[in-house]
Design a protein around this motif. Structure first.
Motif, PDB file in Angstrom:
ATOM      1  N   CYS A  42      30.040  31.696  -0.770  1.00 15.82           N
ATOM      2  CA  CYS A  42      29.033  32.083   0.229  1.00 15.82           C
ATOM      3  C   CYS A  42      27.653  31.998  -0.396  1.00 15.82           C
ATOM      4  O   CYS A  42      27.404  32.572  -1.460  1.00 15.82           O
ATOM      5  N   ASN A  43      26.761  31.263   0.246  1.00 20.08           N
ATOM      6  CA  ASN A  43      25.351  31.219  -0.144  1.00 20.08           C
ATOM      7  C   ASN A  43      24.572  32.238   0.675  1.00 20.08           C
ATOM      8  O   ASN A  43      24.622  32.218   1.910  1.00 20.08           O
ATOM      9  N   TRP A  44      23.857  33.113  -0.013  1.00 22.94           N
ATOM     10  CA  TRP A  44      23.025  34.123   0.640  1.00 22.94           C
ATOM     11  C   TRP A  44      21.564  33.715   0.496  1.00 22.94           C
ATOM     12  O   TRP A  44      21.067  33.546  -0.618  1.00 22.94           O
ATOM     13  N   TYR A  45      20.859  33.570   1.621  1.00 20.34           N
ATOM     14  CA  TYR A  45      19.452  33.182   1.618  1.00 20.34           C
ATOM     15  C   TYR A  45      18.607  34.445   1.751  1.00 20.34           C
ATOM     16  O   TYR A  45      18.600  35.096   2.794  1.00 20.34           O
ATOM     17  N   LEU A  46      17.915  34.799   0.673  1.00 20.32           N
ATOM     18  CA  LEU A  46      17.155  36.043   0.622  1.00 20.32           C
ATOM     19  C   LEU A  46      15.667  35.779   0.450  1.00 20.32           C
ATOM     20  O   LEU A  46      15.276  34.799  -0.198  1.00 20.32           O
ATOM     21  N   PRO A  47      14.823  36.667   0.976  1.00 18.20           N
ATOM     22  CA  PRO A  47      13.397  36.584   0.653  1.00 18.20           C
ATOM     23  C   PRO A  47      13.164  37.070  -0.767  1.00 18.20           C
ATOM     24  O   PRO A  47      14.044  37.685  -1.384  1.00 18.20           O
ATOM     25  N   VAL A  48      11.988  36.796  -1.285  1.00 19.08           N
ATOM     26  CA  VAL A  48      11.619  37.333  -2.599  1.00 19.08           C
ATOM     27  C   VAL A  48      11.568  38.859  -2.503  1.00 19.08           C
ATOM     28  O   VAL A  48      11.063  39.416  -1.529  1.00 19.08           O
ATOM     29  N   PHE A  49      12.114  39.552  -3.500  1.00 19.90           N
ATOM     30  CA  PHE A  49      12.124  41.016  -3.475  1.00 19.90           C
ATOM     31  C   PHE A  49      11.908  41.563  -4.874  1.00 19.90           C
ATOM     32  O   PHE A  49      12.155  40.887  -5.872  1.00 19.90           O
ATOM     33  N   ASP A  50      11.454  42.816  -4.931  1.00 22.03           N
ATOM     34  CA  ASP A  50      11.243  43.493  -6.205  1.00 22.03           C
ATOM     35  C   ASP A  50      12.388  44.445  -6.526  1.00 22.03           C
ATOM     36  O   ASP A  50      12.839  44.515  -7.665  1.00 22.03           O
ATOM     37  N   ASN A  51      12.830  45.194  -5.514  1.00 19.94           N
ATOM     38  CA  ASN A  51      13.824  46.238  -5.743  1.00 19.94           C
ATOM     39  C   ASN A  51      15.041  46.001  -4.855  1.00 19.94           C
ATOM     40  O   ASN A  51      14.928  46.068  -3.634  1.00 19.94           O
ATOM     41  N   PRO A  52      16.213  45.733  -5.440  1.00 19.52           N
ATOM     42  CA  PRO A  52      17.394  45.438  -4.623  1.00 19.52           C
ATOM     43  C   PRO A  52      18.163  46.667  -4.163  1.00 19.52           C
ATOM     44  O   PRO A  52      19.208  46.535  -3.540  1.00 19.52           O
ATOM     45  N   PHE A  53      17.651  47.866  -4.440  1.00 20.64           N
ATOM     46  CA  PHE A  53      18.457  49.065  -4.277  1.00 20.64           C
ATOM     47  C   PHE A  53      18.125  49.887  -3.036  1.00 20.64           C
ATOM     48  O   PHE A  53      18.445  51.078  -2.977  1.00 20.64           O
ATOM     49  N   PHE A  77      23.148  33.555  -4.745  1.00 17.83           N
ATOM     50  CA  PHE A  77      21.975  34.156  -4.123  1.00 17.83           C
ATOM     51  C   PHE A  77      20.803  33.196  -4.259  1.00 17.83           C
ATOM     52  O   PHE A  77      20.365  32.882  -5.373  1.00 17.83           O
ATOM     53  N   LEU A  78      20.339  32.708  -3.119  1.00 19.63           N
ATOM     54  CA  LEU A  78      19.257  31.733  -3.072  1.00 19.63           C
ATOM     55  C   LEU A  78      17.985  32.458  -2.632  1.00 19.63           C
ATOM     56  O   LEU A  78      17.879  32.899  -1.488  1.00 19.63           O
ATOM     57  N   ILE A  79      17.044  32.609  -3.546  1.00 23.04           N
ATOM     58  CA  ILE A  79      15.814  33.340  -3.274  1.00 23.04           C
ATOM     59  C   ILE A  79      14.771  32.357  -2.754  1.00 23.04           C
ATOM     60  O   ILE A  79      14.416  31.394  -3.446  1.00 23.04           O
ATOM     61  N   CYS A  80      14.297  32.600  -1.555  1.00 21.29           N
ATOM     62  CA  CYS A  80      13.402  31.644  -0.887  1.00 21.29           C
ATOM     63  C   CYS A  80      11.959  31.851  -1.330  1.00 21.29           C
ATOM     64  O   CYS A  80      11.094  32.339  -0.577  1.00 21.29           O
ATOM     65  N   ASP A  84      12.063  35.530 -10.849  1.00 25.78           N
ATOM     66  CA  ASP A  84      12.667  35.525 -12.177  1.00 25.78           C
ATOM     67  C   ASP A  84      14.170  35.628 -11.978  1.00 25.78           C
ATOM     68  O   ASP A  84      14.705  36.720 -11.745  1.00 25.78           O
ATOM     69  N   THR A  85      14.868  34.500 -12.027  1.00 25.52           N
ATOM     70  CA  THR A  85      16.294  34.485 -11.686  1.00 25.52           C
ATOM     71  C   THR A  85      17.130  35.321 -12.646  1.00 25.52           C
ATOM     72  O   THR A  85      18.099  35.967 -12.226  1.00 25.52           O
ATOM     73  N   SER A  86      16.779  35.349 -13.911  1.00 24.44           N
ATOM     74  CA  SER A  86      17.539  36.139 -14.888  1.00 24.44           C
ATOM     75  C   SER A  86      17.419  37.628 -14.583  1.00 24.44           C
ATOM     76  O   SER A  86      18.409  38.372 -14.604  1.00 24.44           O
ATOM     77  N   ARG A  87      16.214  38.062 -14.288  1.00 27.09           N
ATOM     78  CA  ARG A  87      15.987  39.475 -13.975  1.00 27.09           C
ATOM     79  C   ARG A  87      16.688  39.854 -12.683  1.00 27.09           C
ATOM     80  O   ARG A  87      17.283  40.935 -12.576  1.00 27.09           O
ATOM     81  N   THR A  88      16.632  38.964 -11.698  1.00 18.23           N
ATOM     82  CA  THR A  88      17.295  39.246 -10.426  1.00 18.23           C
ATOM     83  C   THR A  88      18.805  39.347 -10.615  1.00 18.23           C
ATOM     84  O   THR A  88      19.456  40.261 -10.081  1.00 18.23           O
ATOM     85  N   VAL A 104      22.066  32.774  -9.300  1.00 19.30           N
ATOM     86  CA  VAL A 104      20.822  33.083  -8.607  1.00 19.30           C
ATOM     87  C   VAL A 104      19.917  31.873  -8.740  1.00 19.30           C
ATOM     88  O   VAL A 104      19.626  31.420  -9.849  1.00 19.30           O
ATOM     89  N   ILE A 105      19.508  31.322  -7.621  1.00 18.85           N
ATOM     90  CA  ILE A 105      18.724  30.090  -7.599  1.00 18.85           C
ATOM     91  C   ILE A 105      17.419  30.352  -6.863  1.00 18.85           C
ATOM     92  O   ILE A 105      17.418  30.932  -5.765  1.00 18.85           O
ATOM     93  N   ALA A 106      16.308  29.932  -7.445  1.00 24.64           N
ATOM     94  CA  ALA A 106      15.013  30.062  -6.793  1.00 24.64           C
ATOM     95  C   ALA A 106      14.727  28.797  -5.986  1.00 24.64           C
ATOM     96  O   ALA A 106      14.682  27.693  -6.540  1.00 24.64           O
ATOM     97  N   LEU A 107      14.565  28.955  -4.690  1.00 23.91           N
ATOM     98  CA  LEU A 107      14.173  27.829  -3.830  1.00 23.91           C
ATOM     99  C   LEU A 107      12.645  27.837  -3.746  1.00 23.91           C
ATOM    100  O   LEU A 107      12.058  28.204  -2.722  1.00 23.91           O
TER     101      LEU A 107
END
Length: 391
Positions: A42-53, A77-80, A84-88, A104-107
């Motif tokens: 499953c590919n999840w298309y997410l906006p850029v975010f700071d806090n996932p919690f 997780f595809l960040i649109c 920082d993919t490692s941090r995410t 985690v992939i940065a688009l």
């Protein structure tokens, strides 16, 4: 007043675009699904975010975690946007161990977006990410996690129109309330499943021993600059309440970083900014009541969490949320005026005997339907399998 809106809307009109060909293109390809469910991704298309919690992001990761643990479906997780993919990846894995190995992939470039890896399931999670997913051609089934009626985040205008159009993209809906499911199906002709909002009962549970006898404590979810949370009405209501009750009450605000003095609330409220997710339960348990205002089609997770901790919820009238909030039954529902809100808050902080029945009914509401994430998530996963012909 509208200059900032125009600036942002011009950018969004350019960046989130679609042609007639895009809109007419077939979106669902069940024949592309891997025959074995546990081989699927499953590919999840997410906006850029700071806090996932918090709130909606946690719901996304809970669903991905459930899919991985119960069905063996891996996640990407595809960040649109730039991230920082490692941090995410580290942030996600620190809370959900099953997702620690997820990609985690940065688009963040047209090339990255054009080279999205194939996925059996693809899920847009915000209206802007739905435009990205619309253009993806190497996908099996496409879904749209709808956690609010997002056009109402904006004035009637260009951005409202762009957000509303996404509900006609032909994705299967995952609606975070029954009201949102009804809108997705009845207004826009889609097909959807309800993902019932739930709480983490290891964090949100009652303990009346933490509530001080005096002063009475009120929690307010305060986010200046976010119109749907009615900060302006709340600020004036809290002033009236403080004038009436003085030092007999303490008003604690969280949800964003802001200075009370900048909004005429010095000496009225104490703002503590953003709390770590695990600490929010302790805060709610220490409060006699909580104020949560929302003018869109989702009540937010705050009422669920506060009800689960034993605080009396005071909310505004909103026809989209009557399935949860019932006035004088499990909450106090107020007309949206400063005086009416202040009166309801005053009552919520009183010694009125009927408040205990409201508090008990609120706890029963949560325990009866909103205290079991696994059940709610399983319903969604089985819907995703069913539309692909597996159940």
């Amino acid at each position: 007043m509208w200059s900032r809106y125009t600036h942002d809307a011009l950018i969004l009109a350019q960046c989130t675009d679609a042609s007639a060909e895009d809109l007419a293109r077939r979106q669902q390809y069940p024949e592309r699904l891997a025959p074995v469910v546990s081989d699927r991704v499953c590919n999840w298309y997410l906006p850029v975010f700071d806090n996932p919690f918090y709130g909606g992001l946690m719901t996304i990761f809970r669903l991905a975690d459930h899919m991985q643990r119960e069905f063996g479906i891996a996640s990407r997780f595809l960040i649109c946007g730039p991230t920082d993919t490692s941090r995410t990846r580290e942030s996600i894995g620190s809370t959900f161990a099953s997702l620690s190995g997820s990609s985690v992939i940065a688009l963040d470039t047209p090339t990255a977006t054009a080279n999205v890896p194939f996925a059996d399931y693809s899920v847009a999670t915000l209206w802007t990410t739905a435009y990205v997913l619309l253009g993806v051609k190497n996908a099996g089934l496409k879904f749209y996690l709808v956690q609010d009626f997002e056009p109402l985040f904006y004035p009637a205008g260009s951005t409202y129109a762009q957000a509303e159009l996404t509900y006609r993209f032909g994705f299967y809906g995952i609606a975070n309330t029954q009201s949102l499911k009804d809108i997705y199906e009845n207004t826009y002709g889609g097909r959807a499943v309800v993902l019932d909002p739930c709480i983490d009962t290891s964090i949100f549970y009652p303990d009346e021993s933490l509530r001080p006898r005096s002063p009475r404590r009120l929690f307010y979810y305060a986010r200046p600059g976010v119109p749907r949370n009615c900060f302006e009405l709340a600020a004036n209501a809290l002033k009236l309440l403080k004038e009436r009750r003085g030092d007999a009450i303490e008003i604690v605000c969280a949800g964003a970083q802001w200075q009370p003095a900048e909004y005429g609330l010095h000496g009225v409220v104490r703002s503590i900014g953003m709390l770590p997710y695990a600490q929010t339960g302790d805060l709610y348990r220490s409060c006699h009541a909580g104020l949560a205002l929302m003018m869109t089609k989702h009540p937010s997770y705050l009422p669920f969490e506060m009800m689960g901790c034993g605080a009396i919820v005071v909310a505004n009238q909103n026809d989209a949320n009557t399935w949860l909030l019932r006035d004088r039954v499990n909450s106090l529902v107020s007309p949206p005026t400063a005086t009416c809100l202040a009166e309801n808050l005053d009552f919520a902080l009183s010694d009125a005997p009927e408040l205990e029945a409201i508090r008990a009914a609120a706890l029963e509401t949560i325990r009866g339907r909103h205290g079991d994430w696994s059940r709610s998530l399983d319903v969604v996963c089985r819907f995703m399998l069913a539309v692909g012909g597996d159940e």
